[in-house]
Design a protein around this motif. Structure first.
Motif, mmCIF file in Angstrom:
data_model
loop_
_atom_site.group_PDB
_atom_site.id
_atom_site.type_symbol
_atom_site.label_atom_id
_atom_site.label_comp_id
_atom_site.label_asym_id
_atom_site.label_seq_id
_atom_site.Cartn_x
_atom_site.Cartn_y
_atom_site.Cartn_z
ATOM 1 N N MET A 13 37.587 30.745 12.638
ATOM 2 C CA MET A 13 36.774 30.258 11.152
ATOM 3 C C MET A 13 36.754 31.633 10.939
ATOM 4 S SD MET A 13 35.221 26.592 10.633
ATOM 5 C CE MET A 13 34.693 26.842 8.995
ATOM 6 N N ARG A 14 37.491 32.335 9.880
ATOM 7 C CA ARG A 14 36.208 34.041 9.574
ATOM 8 C C ARG A 14 36.337 35.031 10.688
ATOM 9 N NH1 ARG A 14 34.535 31.112 4.638
ATOM 10 N NH2 ARG A 14 32.436 31.468 5.265
ATOM 11 N N MET A 15 36.190 34.775 12.211
ATOM 12 C CA MET A 15 36.282 36.089 12.923
ATOM 13 C C MET A 15 36.208 37.145 12.619
ATOM 14 S SD MET A 15 34.644 33.800 15.381
ATOM 15 C CE MET A 15 34.766 35.685 16.621
ATOM 16 N N THR A 16 34.896 38.168 12.543
ATOM 17 C CA THR A 16 35.691 39.422 12.455
ATOM 18 C C THR A 16 36.649 39.991 13.340
ATOM 19 O OG1 THR A 16 33.883 39.925 14.592
ATOM 20 C CG2 THR A 16 33.135 39.724 12.113
ATOM 21 N N LYS A 17 37.440 41.077 12.501
ATOM 22 C CA LYS A 17 38.735 41.578 12.770
ATOM 23 C C LYS A 17 39.104 42.101 14.648
ATOM 24 C CE LYS A 17 40.365 42.807 8.361
ATOM 25 N NZ LYS A 17 41.022 43.822 6.930
ATOM 26 N N ASN A 18 37.551 43.028 14.695
ATOM 27 C CA ASN A 18 37.303 43.515 16.081
ATOM 28 C C ASN A 18 37.165 42.251 17.515
ATOM 29 O OD1 ASN A 18 35.183 43.206 15.150
ATOM 30 N ND2 ASN A 18 34.452 44.646 16.913
ATOM 31 N N LEU A 19 37.179 41.390 17.335
ATOM 32 C CA LEU A 19 36.943 40.367 18.001
ATOM 33 C C LEU A 19 38.090 40.156 19.102
ATOM 34 C CD1 LEU A 19 34.007 38.354 16.570
ATOM 35 C CD2 LEU A 19 34.148 39.834 18.530
ATOM 36 N N THR A 20 38.951 40.050 20.171
ATOM 37 C CA THR A 20 39.669 39.542 20.402
ATOM 38 C C THR A 20 39.891 38.610 21.546
ATOM 39 O OG1 THR A 20 39.675 41.025 22.956
ATOM 40 C CG2 THR A 20 40.607 41.935 20.576
ATOM 41 N N GLU A 21 38.332 37.391 21.589
ATOM 42 C CA GLU A 21 38.203 36.662 22.657
ATOM 43 C C GLU A 21 37.455 35.732 21.967
ATOM 44 O OE1 GLU A 21 38.404 37.373 26.159
ATOM 45 O OE2 GLU A 21 40.252 37.458 26.645
ATOM 46 N N ALA A 22 37.132 34.582 22.006
ATOM 47 C CA ALA A 22 36.054 33.775 21.446
ATOM 48 C C ALA A 22 35.969 32.597 22.090
ATOM 49 C CB ALA A 22 35.995 33.320 19.856
ATOM 50 N N THR A 23 34.752 32.183 22.082
ATOM 51 C CA THR A 23 34.424 30.556 22.631
ATOM 52 C C THR A 23 34.435 29.623 21.688
ATOM 53 O OG1 THR A 23 31.447 30.658 22.231
ATOM 54 C CG2 THR A 23 33.166 31.233 24.843
ATOM 55 N N PRO A 24 35.363 28.192 21.887
ATOM 56 C CA PRO A 24 35.709 27.673 20.492
ATOM 57 C C PRO A 24 34.956 27.861 19.708
ATOM 58 C CG PRO A 24 36.588 26.768 22.739
ATOM 59 C CD PRO A 24 35.526 27.417 23.446
ATOM 60 N N MET A 25 33.278 27.850 19.730
ATOM 61 C CA MET A 25 32.267 27.435 18.942
ATOM 62 C C MET A 25 31.515 28.446 18.038
ATOM 63 S SD MET A 25 32.402 24.328 18.189
ATOM 64 C CE MET A 25 31.690 24.261 16.558
ATOM 65 N N ALA A 26 32.816 29.427 18.412
ATOM 66 C CA ALA A 26 32.142 30.544 18.195
ATOM 67 C C ALA A 26 33.069 31.124 16.449
ATOM 68 C CB ALA A 26 32.134 31.916 18.894
ATOM 69 N N SER A 27 31.935 30.998 15.879
ATOM 70 C CA SER A 27 32.873 31.452 14.415
ATOM 71 C C SER A 27 31.875 31.718 13.286
ATOM 72 C CB SER A 27 34.034 29.947 13.666
ATOM 73 O OG SER A 27 32.477 29.004 13.574
ATOM 74 N N LYS A 28 32.582 32.108 11.821
ATOM 75 C CA LYS A 28 31.679 32.559 10.835
ATOM 76 C C LYS A 28 31.281 30.985 10.110
ATOM 77 C CE LYS A 28 30.706 36.934 11.669
ATOM 78 N NZ LYS A 28 31.436 37.169 12.508
ATOM 79 N N MET A 29 30.474 30.558 10.064
ATOM 80 C CA MET A 29 30.544 29.511 9.321
ATOM 81 C C MET A 29 29.817 29.209 8.194
ATOM 82 S SD MET A 29 29.669 26.515 12.367
ATOM 83 C CE MET A 29 30.614 26.663 14.130
ATOM 84 N N GLY A 144 31.829 27.528 26.231
ATOM 85 C CA GLY A 144 34.020 27.204 26.797
ATOM 86 C C GLY A 144 33.520 27.971 28.115
ATOM 87 N N GLY A 145 34.647 28.094 28.693
ATOM 88 C CA GLY A 145 35.280 28.215 30.145
ATOM 89 C C GLY A 145 34.657 27.666 31.279
ATOM 90 N N ASN A 146 34.329 27.340 32.469
ATOM 91 C CA ASN A 146 33.864 26.772 33.168
ATOM 92 C C ASN A 146 32.558 26.031 33.135
ATOM 93 O OD1 ASN A 146 36.764 26.132 34.218
ATOM 94 N ND2 ASN A 146 35.548 27.778 35.838
#
Length: 432
Positions: A13-29, A144-146
């Motif tokens: 949700m509204r991630m910054t353009k230069n982020l190519t990977e994110a965990t499921p809960m990382a977002s601009k809320m 995320g991940g394991n």
């Protein structure tokens, strides 16, 4: 152990353009909480960092976000386990993290741990050590991940369950052969209220004032009717990712109030899943700068309270002729009404008034499709002659271990005297 459900794609949700990977809960809320998009505005807050603060691409906040989103899997086998337990109030969730040397598949692979019980109201300062026993694991939607979330219960160093450990007693009931053979199913409807952080007033309500009366808000859509949908949706996806058996969500009757449902779950699993879902919701509202309330009557007056309706069935109830088994279970429940009410949540007397789709706390009743009863039976159950019952008495702040175990105990293990049974059969109110 919870089933692990990996999402088909990571959501943002509204991630910054230069982020190519994110965990499921990382977002601009969050749409219902934050400012208008595309403006570079820093949010004033007592918190060190606001993930949803809109900053330039090379800002400190953005660099921290990149670190939060790091995938360490290619570089180490180690994982982070977030140990979660219930605090001294019986409703507060606490947690702390530790590194585990490799991924695990079952709680038995995890070490026991300890914490300072004097800081949670669960032990005296001179003997403050409380031991955490891992009981259920879920995937961590924040890291995320394991990485994993670990539901624990709590014991003294001598191995005795501490008073706030309600899971221990529930596990005993659910391991009884009579209960095991009946395969008890639960579907729990958790209502909750979102509050504005600084004023502790429902989300979407004018500060110090009131919105329009109830009517358009239940399952409603629109900026003037739905407040906090992004939090509800984020929670929904996070629970699916974690492996929680969440089955649905909806906006509730009072504006700023929501509900999610968990189930069908068997036995002790129902409590584990509700507690983990509550913890995830606490974390999401923390990120959004919104306060989560499980108060059963957050606003006095002509407003609905918040419950935790518990749908329940046994194998015999689900089989042919099950409606008669349900009626016998309702009879038992009527005889232990006071015991159940005393265990169904603090402040429930403010909610169970006989108004706003509740029965009076002092009167036991049941009915078909009647939401003003203590116990509701669905139309399909009546028509099919088998199915389930809904206990509408539990408050939103109830302990799911207590409620689920008590339902099983009263309907499967407890036997009334013949005299009491005959008297109850005459007195139990059927509302039609």
């Amino acid at each position: 152990m919870a089933q692990i459900l990996a999402p088909s794609a990571q959501w943002q949700m509204r991630m910054t353009k230069n982020l190519t990977e994110a965990t499921p809960m990382a977002s601009k809320m969050w749409g219902s909480v934050v400012m208008k998009p595309n403006k570079r505005v820093a949010v004033k807050s007592t918190a060190k960092f606001r993930v949803f603060a809109l900053q330039s691409g090379n800002s400190t906040v953005n660099r921290i976000e990149q670190l939060l989103n790091l995938d360490v899997t290619p570089y180490t086998n180690k994982i982070i386990a977030e140990y979660i337990w219930i605090g001294g109030s019986g409703i507060d969730t606490r947690s702390k993290s530790r590194t585990i040397s490799k991924p695990v598949q079952h709680p038995s692979e995890l070490p026991k741990w300890n914490y300072d019980g004097s800081s949670t109201g669960q032990a005296p300062g001179e003997d403050s050590e409380v031991i955490l026993y891992p009981q259920a694991i879920f995937k961590d939607p924040f890291r995320g991940g394991n990485n994993i979330l670990v539901i624990c219960d709590t014991y003294t160093p001598a191995g005795e369950p501490i008073p706030t450990n309600k899971r221990h007693r529930a596990a005993q009931i659910f391991s009884d052969p009579k209960v095991v053979s009946e395969v008890p199913w639960y579907g729990i409807e958790q209502e909750y209220t979102l509050l504005q952080q600084n004023v502790k007033w429902p989300l979407g309500w004018p500060v110090g004032g009131y919105p329009g009366p109830q009517g358009p808000y239940y399952c409603g859509a629109g900026a003037d009717k739905s407040f906090g949908r992004d939090i509800s949706d984020a929670h929904y996806k996070a629970c699916l990712y974690a492996g929680i058996n969440i089955s649905g969500t909806n906006g509730e009757v009072m504006p700023g109030q929501w509900e999610f449902q968990v189930g069908p779950s068997v036995g002790i699993e129902a409590g584990d899943h509700i507690w983990c879902a509550r913890y995830i919701l606490e974390r999401i509202t923390e990120q959004a700068g919104v306060v989560l309330s499980l108060d059963p009557k957050p606003i006095e007056g002509d407003w609905n309270g918040a419950g935790c309706h518990t749908n329940y069935s046994t194998k015999s109830m689900r089989d042919e002729g099950g409606f008669e088994v349900i009626k016998k279970a309702i009879l038992n429940l009527s005889l232990r009404h006071k015991e159940h009410i005393s265990a169904y949540g603090e402040g429930n007397e403010r909610r169970l008034t006989g108004k706003h789709e509740t029965a009076s706390i002092n009167t036991f009743s049941w009915g078909v499709a009647n939401r003003g009863c203590s116990i509701r039976v669905g139309r399909d159950t009546e028509k099919n002659g088998k199915g389930y019952l809904e206990d509408r008495r539990p408050a939103s702040n109830m302990d799911p271990y207590v409620v689920t175990a008590l339902l099983a105990e009263t309907t499967l293990l407890w036997e009334p005297t013949l005299e009491a049974e005959a008297l109850a059969a005459q007195k139990v109110t059927l509302k039609v």
